[in-house]
Write a protein that holds these residues in place. Structure first.
Motif, PDB file in Angstrom:
ATOM      1  N   ARG A  51      45.711  -5.163 -37.316  1.00  0.00           N
ATOM      2  CA  ARG A  51      44.364  -5.673 -36.990  1.00  0.00           C
ATOM      3  C   ARG A  51      44.331  -7.199 -37.036  1.00  0.00           C
ATOM      4  N   LEU A  52      45.033  -7.785 -37.978  1.00  0.00           N
ATOM      5  CA  LEU A  52      45.104  -9.235 -38.077  1.00  0.00           C
ATOM      6  C   LEU A  52      45.733  -9.829 -36.819  1.00  0.00           C
ATOM      7  N   ALA A  53      46.706  -9.134 -36.260  1.00  0.00           N
ATOM      8  CA  ALA A  53      47.415  -9.611 -35.063  1.00  0.00           C
ATOM      9  C   ALA A  53      46.527  -9.620 -33.817  1.00  0.00           C
ATOM     10  N   LYS A  54      45.359  -8.990 -33.874  1.00  0.00           N
ATOM     11  CA  LYS A  54      44.441  -8.996 -32.734  1.00  0.00           C
ATOM     12  C   LYS A  54      43.589 -10.261 -32.686  1.00  0.00           C
ATOM     13  N   LEU A  55      43.741 -11.109 -33.714  1.00  0.00           N
ATOM     14  CA  LEU A  55      42.956 -12.334 -33.796  1.00  0.00           C
ATOM     15  C   LEU A  55      43.836 -13.551 -33.534  1.00  0.00           C
ATOM     16  N   SER A  56      43.230 -14.579 -32.976  1.00  0.00           N
ATOM     17  CA  SER A  56      43.890 -15.876 -32.913  1.00  0.00           C
ATOM     18  C   SER A  56      43.002 -16.851 -33.663  1.00  0.00           C
ATOM     19  N   GLY A  57      43.592 -17.953 -34.099  1.00  0.00           N
ATOM     20  CA  GLY A  57      42.791 -18.854 -34.902  1.00  0.00           C
ATOM     21  C   GLY A  57      43.291 -20.274 -34.952  1.00  0.00           C
ATOM     22  N   CYS A  58      42.406 -21.129 -35.431  1.00  0.00           N
ATOM     23  CA  CYS A  58      42.671 -22.545 -35.700  1.00  0.00           C
ATOM     24  C   CYS A  58      42.021 -22.868 -37.030  1.00  0.00           C
ATOM     25  N   ALA A  59      42.634 -23.793 -37.752  1.00  0.00           N
ATOM     26  CA  ALA A  59      42.075 -24.189 -39.037  1.00  0.00           C
ATOM     27  C   ALA A  59      42.230 -25.687 -39.229  1.00  0.00           C
ATOM     28  N   ALA A  60      41.329 -26.250 -39.971  1.00  0.00           N
ATOM     29  CA  ALA A  60      41.390 -27.633 -40.428  1.00  0.00           C
ATOM     30  C   ALA A  60      40.846 -27.628 -41.843  1.00  0.00           C
ATOM     31  N   ALA A  61      40.784 -28.766 -42.468  1.00  0.00           N
ATOM     32  CA  ALA A  61      40.271 -28.835 -43.830  1.00  0.00           C
ATOM     33  C   ALA A  61      38.844 -28.296 -43.881  1.00  0.00           C
ATOM     34  N   GLY A  62      38.671 -27.174 -44.577  1.00  0.00           N
ATOM     35  CA  GLY A  62      37.345 -26.600 -44.755  1.00  0.00           C
ATOM     36  C   GLY A  62      36.752 -25.905 -43.555  1.00  0.00           C
ATOM     37  N   VAL A  63      37.538 -25.698 -42.494  1.00  0.00           N
ATOM     38  CA  VAL A  63      37.041 -25.071 -41.259  1.00  0.00           C
ATOM     39  C   VAL A  63      38.028 -24.008 -40.803  1.00  0.00           C
ATOM     40  N   LEU A  64      37.506 -22.838 -40.456  1.00  0.00           N
ATOM     41  CA  LEU A  64      38.332 -21.759 -39.913  1.00  0.00           C
ATOM     42  C   LEU A  64      37.606 -21.133 -38.736  1.00  0.00           C
ATOM     43  N   VAL A  65      38.300 -21.035 -37.598  1.00  0.00           N
ATOM     44  CA  VAL A  65      37.761 -20.393 -36.398  1.00  0.00           C
ATOM     45  C   VAL A  65      38.723 -19.283 -36.010  1.00  0.00           C
ATOM     46  N   LEU A  66      38.196 -18.067 -35.892  1.00  0.00           N
ATOM     47  CA  LEU A  66      38.988 -16.919 -35.464  1.00  0.00           C
ATOM     48  C   LEU A  66      38.367 -16.352 -34.200  1.00  0.00           C
ATOM     49  N   SER A  67      39.200 -16.002 -33.235  1.00  0.00           N
ATOM     50  CA  SER A  67      38.693 -15.397 -32.003  1.00  0.00           C
ATOM     51  C   SER A  67      39.419 -14.094 -31.745  1.00  0.00           C
ATOM     52  N   GLY A  68      38.761 -13.236 -30.973  1.00  0.00           N
ATOM     53  CA  GLY A  68      39.332 -11.943 -30.648  1.00  0.00           C
ATOM     54  C   GLY A  68      38.260 -11.011 -30.126  1.00  0.00           C
ATOM     55  N   PRO A  69      38.616  -9.746 -29.937  1.00  0.00           N
ATOM     56  CA  PRO A  69      37.625  -8.773 -29.476  1.00  0.00           C
ATOM     57  C   PRO A  69      36.465  -8.661 -30.474  1.00  0.00           C
ATOM     58  N   GLU A  70      35.267  -8.474 -29.947  1.00  0.00           N
ATOM     59  CA  GLU A  70      34.069  -8.434 -30.786  1.00  0.00           C
ATOM     60  C   GLU A  70      34.216  -7.486 -31.975  1.00  0.00           C
ATOM     61  N   GLU A  71      34.755  -6.295 -31.723  1.00  0.00           N
ATOM     62  CA  GLU A  71      34.859  -5.303 -32.798  1.00  0.00           C
ATOM     63  C   GLU A  71      35.887  -5.686 -33.858  1.00  0.00           C
ATOM     64  N   GLU A  72      36.729  -6.677 -33.581  1.00  0.00           N
ATOM     65  CA  GLU A  72      37.750  -7.105 -34.542  1.00  0.00           C
ATOM     66  C   GLU A  72      37.359  -8.356 -35.320  1.00  0.00           C
ATOM     67  N   LEU A  73      36.239  -8.989 -34.948  1.00  0.00           N
ATOM     68  CA  LEU A  73      35.844 -10.217 -35.638  1.00  0.00           C
ATOM     69  C   LEU A  73      35.362  -9.897 -37.042  1.00  0.00           C
ATOM     70  N   PRO A  74      35.958 -10.530 -38.049  1.00  0.00           N
ATOM     71  CA  PRO A  74      35.549 -10.255 -39.428  1.00  0.00           C
ATOM     72  C   PRO A  74      34.168 -10.817 -39.728  1.00  0.00           C
ATOM     73  N   TRP A  75      33.546 -10.264 -40.741  1.00  0.00           N
ATOM     74  CA  TRP A  75      32.266 -10.761 -41.225  1.00  0.00           C
ATOM     75  C   TRP A  75      32.488 -11.323 -42.617  1.00  0.00           C
ATOM     76  N   ALA A  76      31.787 -12.388 -42.927  1.00  0.00           N
ATOM     77  CA  ALA A  76      31.725 -12.929 -44.286  1.00  0.00           C
ATOM     78  C   ALA A  76      30.396 -13.667 -44.391  1.00  0.00           C
ATOM     79  N   ASP A  77      29.887 -13.761 -45.585  1.00  0.00           N
ATOM     80  CA  ASP A  77      28.615 -14.438 -45.802  1.00  0.00           C
ATOM     81  C   ASP A  77      28.699 -15.891 -45.335  1.00  0.00           C
ATOM     82  N   GLY A  78      27.723 -16.304 -44.531  1.00  0.00           N
ATOM     83  CA  GLY A  78      27.629 -17.686 -44.096  1.00  0.00           C
ATOM     84  C   GLY A  78      28.365 -18.044 -42.816  1.00  0.00           C
ATOM     85  N   VAL A  79      29.067 -17.078 -42.201  1.00  0.00           N
ATOM     86  CA  VAL A  79      29.777 -17.397 -40.962  1.00  0.00           C
ATOM     87  C   VAL A  79      28.810 -17.471 -39.787  1.00  0.00           C
TER      88      VAL A  79
END
Length: 152
Positions: A51-79
């Motif tokens: 499931r992790l392999a279905k996502l692509s991402g970029c990160a910087a200090a304090g920033v994380l962006v993940l992309s992928g199919p809608e049903e695979e996008l994780p949820w977390a408080d404040g995103v």
């Protein structure tokens, strides 16, 4: 997953208003900043490798962006979930907000303003940020865990 070539760029959305959308855009990515980025990384690391392999991402200090199919996008408080308006490929913006200027004009202006940055650009009105995420790569568990350790 790859760290962005540069830091997120601030102060680039002067003069642009944002209004609620009548219908949210379909989500294609998710953004976490600060504590939300940490929570997003932890939530993502709880997933099995396939499931992790279905996502692509970029990160910087304090920033994380993940992309992928809608049903695979994780949820977390404040995103913030990000979508792409029809007819554009170079902008990702909050699914529930629309800019006060035509999106194609905004996209052209950002490409001119940041000629060395690889689109698409993530627009974060709440923080007046533009984040280039053209460097996104498949999320790798070890890289994501390393980013999480470094961001503490």
């Amino acid at each position: 997953m790859r760290e962005t070539a540069g830091e997120a760029t601030s102060g680039t959305m002067n003069g642009i208003g944002w209004v609620p959308r009548a219908e949210p855009l379909p989500p294609v990515a998710v953004l976490g900043i600060g504590a939300a980025a940490t929570a997003l990384a932890r939530r993502s690391l709880d997933r099995p490798d396939e499931r992790l392999a279905k996502l692509s991402g970029c990160a910087a200090a304090g920033v994380l962006v993940l992309s992928g199919p809608e049903e695979e996008l994780p949820w977390a408080d404040g995103v913030v979930y990000l979508g792409r308006e029809d007819g554009t490929t170079g902008l990702l913006m909050p699914t529930r907000l629309a800019p006060s200027v035509p999106v194609p004009l905004l996209e052209r202006a950002l490409r001119r303003r940041f000629p060395l940055a690889a689109p698409p650009f993530v627009l974060v009105p709440e923080h007046s940020l533009v984040i280039p995420v053209g460097c996104a790569q498949t999320v790798d568990r070890q890289m994501l865990a390393g980013w999480l350790r470094e961001s503490r």
